[in-house]
Design a protein around this motif. Sequence first.
Motif, short mmCIF file in Angstrom:
data_model
loop_
_atom_site.label_atom_id
_atom_site.label_comp_id
_atom_site.label_asym_id
_atom_site.label_seq_id
_atom_site.Cartn_x
_atom_site.Cartn_y
_atom_site.Cartn_z
N GLU A 91 43.63 49.41 23.83
CA GLU A 91 43.91 47.98 23.93
C GLU A 91 44.20 47.53 25.37
N ASN B 263 41.18 45.86 26.97
CA ASN B 263 40.62 44.62 26.45
C ASN B 263 40.71 43.55 27.52
N LYS B 264 39.62 42.81 27.68
CA LYS B 264 39.61 41.73 28.67
C LYS B 264 40.31 40.51 28.07
N GLU B 265 41.43 40.15 28.66
CA GLU B 265 42.20 39.00 28.21
C GLU B 265 42.53 38.13 29.41
N ASP B 266 42.96 36.89 29.15
CA ASP B 266 43.32 36.00 30.25
C ASP B 266 44.43 36.61 31.09
N LYS C 2 44.40 39.31 32.78
CA LYS C 2 44.32 40.77 32.92
C LYS C 2 43.03 41.12 33.65
#
Length: 88
Positions: free
Chosen positions: A36, A39-42, A44
Amino acid sequence: MQAPKDALADMQCKDKFLIQSVVAPNGATVKDITAEMFNKEDGKIVGEFKLRVFTPANPPPPVPEESEEGSSPRASAVEGGNQSCFIA
């Protein structure tokens, strides 16, 4: 060594590896690293690099297991106490 910008005429690319990197929290251990985290998230940043593997289109024939002296290079290395890996 630098990878060639373009594939050589006698080389083919069948395999690719995706290398990813992410900043781990300070003090993180191996057990703290999870899928996890990548995972590409805002907010990060996940660094990515595609590593292409080039192999000859017409690979050379395999090297025979036994040399002229009757022993293989692998056997000689192990007998001498050296456990190096030989890749043909």
